[in-house]
Design a protein around this motif. Sequence first.
Motif, PDB file in Angstrom:
ATOM      1  N   LEU A  69      36.249  46.810  37.508  1.00 50.88           N
ATOM      2  CA  LEU A  69      35.159  46.117  38.193  1.00 50.88           C
ATOM      3  C   LEU A  69      34.816  46.761  39.525  1.00 50.88           C
ATOM      4  N   CYS A  70      35.819  47.356  40.168  1.00 50.54           N
ATOM      5  CA  CYS A  70      35.524  48.044  41.430  1.00 50.54           C
ATOM      6  C   CYS A  70      35.781  49.542  41.327  1.00 50.54           C
ATOM      7  N   PHE A  71      36.329  49.988  40.194  1.00 54.19           N
ATOM      8  CA  PHE A  71      36.578  51.395  39.936  1.00 54.19           C
ATOM      9  C   PHE A  71      37.483  52.021  40.997  1.00 54.19           C
ATOM     10  N   ASP A  72      38.416  51.240  41.455  1.00 51.55           N
ATOM     11  CA  ASP A  72      39.472  51.678  42.369  1.00 51.55           C
ATOM     12  C   ASP A  72      40.770  51.191  41.738  1.00 51.55           C
ATOM     13  N   VAL A  73      41.720  52.070  41.523  1.00 55.70           N
ATOM     14  CA  VAL A  73      42.923  51.702  40.783  1.00 55.70           C
ATOM     15  C   VAL A  73      43.671  50.548  41.455  1.00 55.70           C
ATOM     16  N   HIS A  74      43.739  50.546  42.780  1.00 55.19           N
ATOM     17  CA  HIS A  74      44.444  49.473  43.491  1.00 55.19           C
ATOM     18  C   HIS A  74      43.651  48.170  43.450  1.00 55.19           C
ATOM     19  N   GLY A  75      42.350  48.283  43.666  1.00 53.19           N
ATOM     20  CA  GLY A  75      41.506  47.091  43.646  1.00 53.19           C
ATOM     21  C   GLY A  75      41.450  46.446  42.275  1.00 53.19           C
ATOM     22  N   ASP A  76      41.291  47.247  41.231  1.00 54.56           N
ATOM     23  CA  ASP A  76      41.242  46.699  39.881  1.00 54.56           C
ATOM     24  C   ASP A  76      42.587  46.104  39.469  1.00 54.56           C
ATOM     25  N   ALA A  77      43.689  46.743  39.881  1.00 50.37           N
ATOM     26  CA  ALA A  77      45.014  46.199  39.555  1.00 50.37           C
ATOM     27  C   ALA A  77      45.215  44.840  40.218  1.00 50.37           C
ATOM     28  N   LEU A  78      44.739  44.686  41.457  1.00 49.81           N
ATOM     29  CA  LEU A  78      44.844  43.396  42.139  1.00 49.81           C
ATOM     30  C   LEU A  78      44.036  42.331  41.401  1.00 49.81           C
ATOM     31  N   LEU A  79      42.821  42.662  40.999  1.00 42.88           N
ATOM     32  CA  LEU A  79      41.972  41.715  40.270  1.00 42.88           C
ATOM     33  C   LEU A  79      42.636  41.275  38.972  1.00 42.88           C
ATOM     34  N   GLU A  80      43.319  42.194  38.333  1.00 42.72           N
ATOM     35  CA  GLU A  80      43.954  41.893  37.054  1.00 42.72           C
ATOM     36  C   GLU A  80      45.187  41.009  37.212  1.00 42.72           C
ATOM     37  N   ARG A  81      45.972  41.241  38.261  1.00 43.17           N
ATOM     38  CA  ARG A  81      47.234  40.487  38.382  1.00 43.17           C
ATOM     39  C   ARG A  81      47.098  39.212  39.213  1.00 43.17           C
ATOM     40  N   ASP A  82      46.028  39.100  39.999  1.00 41.88           N
ATOM     41  CA  ASP A  82      45.905  37.974  40.921  1.00 41.88           C
ATOM     42  C   ASP A  82      44.628  37.181  40.630  1.00 41.88           C
ATOM     43  N   PRO A  83      44.759  36.033  39.964  1.00 38.01           N
ATOM     44  CA  PRO A  83      43.568  35.238  39.625  1.00 38.01           C
ATOM     45  C   PRO A  83      42.732  34.840  40.838  1.00 38.01           C
ATOM     46  N   PHE A  84      43.376  34.587  41.978  1.00 39.64           N
ATOM     47  CA  PHE A  84      42.572  34.221  43.152  1.00 39.64           C
ATOM     48  C   PHE A  84      41.732  35.408  43.616  1.00 39.64           C
ATOM     49  N   ALA A  85      42.268  36.613  43.546  1.00 43.12           N
ATOM     50  CA  ALA A  85      41.499  37.807  43.899  1.00 43.12           C
ATOM     51  C   ALA A  85      40.272  37.932  42.996  1.00 43.12           C
ATOM     52  N   LEU A  86      40.444  37.635  41.711  1.00 45.87           N
ATOM     53  CA  LEU A  86      39.308  37.684  40.789  1.00 45.87           C
ATOM     54  C   LEU A  86      38.249  36.651  41.174  1.00 45.87           C
ATOM     55  N   TYR A 107      44.387  22.708  42.950  1.00 47.53           N
ATOM     56  CA  TYR A 107      45.247  23.401  41.993  1.00 47.53           C
ATOM     57  C   TYR A 107      46.579  23.834  42.594  1.00 47.53           C
ATOM     58  N   ALA A 108      46.976  23.238  43.700  1.00 47.68           N
ATOM     59  CA  ALA A 108      48.253  23.537  44.358  1.00 47.68           C
ATOM     60  C   ALA A 108      48.426  25.035  44.613  1.00 47.68           C
ATOM     61  N   GLY A 109      47.316  25.719  44.894  1.00 46.84           N
ATOM     62  CA  GLY A 109      47.365  27.137  45.212  1.00 46.84           C
ATOM     63  C   GLY A 109      47.441  28.060  44.009  1.00 46.84           C
ATOM     64  N   ASP A 110      47.409  27.516  42.804  1.00 44.44           N
ATOM     65  CA  ASP A 110      47.532  28.299  41.579  1.00 44.44           C
ATOM     66  C   ASP A 110      46.143  28.514  40.975  1.00 44.44           C
ATOM     67  N   ALA A 111      45.512  29.636  41.303  1.00 45.46           N
ATOM     68  CA  ALA A 111      44.141  29.882  40.862  1.00 45.46           C
ATOM     69  C   ALA A 111      44.025  29.967  39.341  1.00 45.46           C
ATOM     70  N   ALA A 112      45.049  30.460  38.672  1.00 47.57           N
ATOM     71  CA  ALA A 112      44.989  30.565  37.208  1.00 47.57           C
ATOM     72  C   ALA A 112      44.904  29.197  36.551  1.00 47.57           C
ATOM     73  N   ALA A 113      45.316  28.161  37.263  1.00 49.94           N
ATOM     74  CA  ALA A 113      45.242  26.807  36.715  1.00 49.94           C
ATOM     75  C   ALA A 113      43.794  26.375  36.487  1.00 49.94           C
ATOM     76  N   VAL A 114      42.845  27.051  37.111  1.00 49.48           N
ATOM     77  CA  VAL A 114      41.431  26.747  36.874  1.00 49.48           C
ATOM     78  C   VAL A 114      41.115  26.924  35.388  1.00 49.48           C
ATOM     79  N   TRP A 115      41.713  27.932  34.756  1.00 50.55           N
ATOM     80  CA  TRP A 115      41.407  28.175  33.343  1.00 50.55           C
ATOM     81  C   TRP A 115      42.609  28.043  32.412  1.00 50.55           C
ATOM     82  N   ARG A 116      43.799  27.917  32.950  1.00 48.42           N
ATOM     83  CA  ARG A 116      44.969  27.791  32.082  1.00 48.42           C
ATOM     84  C   ARG A 116      44.921  26.478  31.304  1.00 48.42           C
TER      85      ARG A 116
END
Length: 195
Positions: free
Chosen positions: A15-32, A109-118
């Motif tokens: 999505l950002c075509f930066d290896v570090h930025g894309d890795a963050l988006l993938e592992r961190d739901p809040f970053a996404l 969501y008690a700080g758990d962004a993935a809970a939005v869709w989990r």
Amino acid sequence: MATSTAATGRPALHLCFDVHGDALLERDPFALLVGMLLDQQMPMERAFLGPWKLAERMGTPQRLEPARIAAYDPQEFAALAAQPLAVHRFPGSMATRIQALAAHIVTEYAGDAAAVWRAVPTGEALHHRLLALPGYGEQKARILAALLGKQLGVRPRGWREACAPYGDDGTRRSVADVVDQETLLEVRRFKQEAK
């Protein structure tokens, strides 16, 4: 479903075509969520790199912490967002929106962004949860639901209908369809032709 960073050594999201930025988006739901929030009035790649810039500046490059962002002094957080290169064309107003989004994730969501869709039961329920996020409107909620379904395997019953037309197979309408440079150019062409 996207292949994970762990399986390939490289992020599956592009999505950002930066290896570090894309890795963050993938592992961190809040970053996404933050990247999607920033995706307006600027190139997609710069918007989705914003979360990584913030994480780096906060000294936590592995994740964005919603509770920490929500608790930040608003002026200090705005200054952080505005540091060159700023996270957005309008860093002050976007800093306010990011903090509101962080506060919502902490409160609801008690700080758990993935809970939005989990474990969300239906596409309609997912759409409503996304629509309730501060800074998200109808279109942004539908596009993120499509991105979750198409690239991250979040596919509750009726997800395509709930995010229509962005969930349609084979389209190049939005960030949900971007998987490489070629599809990015196709999405840009679609948007130009739609104007």
